[in-house]
Write a protein that holds these residues in place. Structure first.
Motif, mmCIF file in Angstrom:
data_model
loop_
_atom_site.group_PDB
_atom_site.id
_atom_site.type_symbol
_atom_site.label_atom_id
_atom_site.label_comp_id
_atom_site.label_asym_id
_atom_site.label_seq_id
_atom_site.Cartn_x
_atom_site.Cartn_y
_atom_site.Cartn_z
ATOM 1 N N PHE A 137 35.256 38.431 42.279
ATOM 2 C CA PHE A 137 34.780 38.073 43.617
ATOM 3 C C PHE A 137 34.671 36.559 43.759
ATOM 4 O O PHE A 137 34.769 35.810 42.779
ATOM 5 N N ASP A 138 34.428 36.125 44.966
ATOM 6 C CA ASP A 138 34.164 34.712 45.248
ATOM 7 C C ASP A 138 32.689 34.448 44.972
ATOM 8 O O ASP A 138 31.835 34.944 45.698
ATOM 9 N N HIS A 146 30.588 33.379 47.967
ATOM 10 C CA HIS A 146 30.641 34.183 49.195
ATOM 11 C C HIS A 146 29.250 34.255 49.825
ATOM 12 O O HIS A 146 28.289 34.652 49.169
ATOM 13 N N GLY A 181 35.537 40.031 47.875
ATOM 14 C CA GLY A 181 36.842 39.886 47.256
ATOM 15 C C GLY A 181 36.929 40.381 45.836
ATOM 16 O O GLY A 181 37.890 40.074 45.121
ATOM 17 N N ARG A 202 42.658 43.350 46.002
ATOM 18 C CA ARG A 202 41.429 43.294 46.796
ATOM 19 C C ARG A 202 41.362 41.987 47.582
ATOM 20 O O ARG A 202 40.984 41.965 48.764
ATOM 21 N N ARG A 203 41.719 40.884 46.937
ATOM 22 C CA ARG A 203 41.677 39.589 47.620
ATOM 23 C C ARG A 203 42.679 39.552 48.769
ATOM 24 O O ARG A 203 42.390 38.992 49.841
ATOM 25 N N CYS A 243 41.198 41.404 51.616
ATOM 26 C CA CYS A 243 40.163 40.610 52.288
ATOM 27 C C CYS A 243 40.782 39.528 53.150
ATOM 28 O O CYS A 243 40.299 39.239 54.251
ATOM 29 N N SER A 244 41.877 38.916 52.683
ATOM 30 C CA SER A 244 42.536 37.870 53.454
ATOM 31 C C SER A 244 43.118 38.439 54.737
ATOM 32 O O SER A 244 43.037 37.817 55.809
#
Length: 281
Positions: free
Chosen positions: A80-81, A84, A182, A272-273, A276-277
């Motif tokens: 993940f980020d 975030h 993410g 997943r990223r 999300c984008s």
């Protein structure tokens, strides 16, 4: 080319700093690491820097305490980020609950005429995500208990005089939070609480993987969860769950996750990223 994807630092209930952990992992020949501190990503920036300095791959991680139909389970988040906004907001909430729990445990000890200052526990913890091991350390330091095992056995284990129940996020909520940041969501050490009956429900809630390789999993347990991962199309992770010296001897080196599992995890994170984008655009 091995990895350890379940490590704790002093930013939760471990004793190593990120820098110490990376140095020891590098000495042992690891190439990929993730720290999964409890309900905090506070140590991720330092871990990322230390890994970069030693030429190791770093995967951001966290371990969330969650609940499904009365069963406590731990959800590991990966990739993940760490910055975030929603993730950080929820981490603040989880940490506030942990800090309140420390106050309640110490209050119970004080009611038993054990003059333990709560400020000393927070000073020993020196992090935003304190836990029972920090209370145990304070009891040992104060001379109330000989060691951490005695502190847990006399006061801090479930149903002992100073034990306070944990607040837990729901598993679906934990999974959604990690996905929105993410990352991917992995069921931690399922053999410790036998999550098999609820696994289909967790998969339907969006679970991405299972931690099949763990220090407390026997070979038979590992094989069972590898088979379940294959059945449900889940990625496989693993790690030592090293807490430094808080739980006996450090466990780093006891689990060496093979690179093909890391590669599959990275592919799931990348998907997943990308998702999300697309939603962000």
């Amino acid at each position: 080319m091995f990895a350890d994807l379940h490590l704790h630092t002093r930013f939760s209930d471990g004793t190593y700093t990120p820098e110490e952990l990376v140095a020891e992992a590098h000495r042992q020949g690891f190439v990929t690491l993730s720290i999964t501190d409890h309900d905090t990503v506070e140590g991720c920036p330092a871990m990322a820097r230390a890994c970069a300095e030693h030429g190791l791959q770093f995967i951001p991680g966290v371990e969330l305490t969650a609940e499904y139909e009365g069963l406590e389970v731990h959800i590991l988040g990966y990739g993940f980020d760490p910055g975030h906004p929603e993730l950080l907001e929820q981490m603040d909430r989880f940490q506030a609950v942990r800090q309140q729990r420390i106050h309640e445990m110490v209050a119970r000890l004080n009611e038993m005429n054990i003059p333990l200052p709560v400020e000393r526990v927070f000073a020993l913890a020196n992090c935003r995500s304190p836990g029972r091991p920090h209370v145990a350390r304070a009891l040992v330091e104060a001379g109330v208990c000989r060691d951490l095992d005695e502190a847990f056995e006399r006061f801090l284990k479930k149903h002992r005089p100073a034990w306070v129940p944990k607040w837990k996020v729901s598993v679906p909520e934990a999974i959604r939070l990690l996905h929105r940041a993410g990352g991917v969501a992995v069921l931690a050490h399922p053999g410790l609480y036998y999550a098999d009956p609820v696994l289909p429900d967790l998969v339907r809630a969006g679970l991405d993987g299972i931690e099949c390789f763990h220090t407390k999993h026997t070979p038979t347990v590992t094989e069972r969860y590898l088979a379940l991962a294959g059945r449900y199309g889940l990625v496989v992770t693993g790690g030592s769950d090293c807490h430094g010296y808080n739980k006996g001897q450090p466990l780093l080196g006891s689990i060496r996750l093979a690179p093909e599992f890391v590669e599959r995890l990275q592919h799931r994170i990348a998907a997943r990223r990308a998702e999300c984008s697309m939603k962000g655009s």
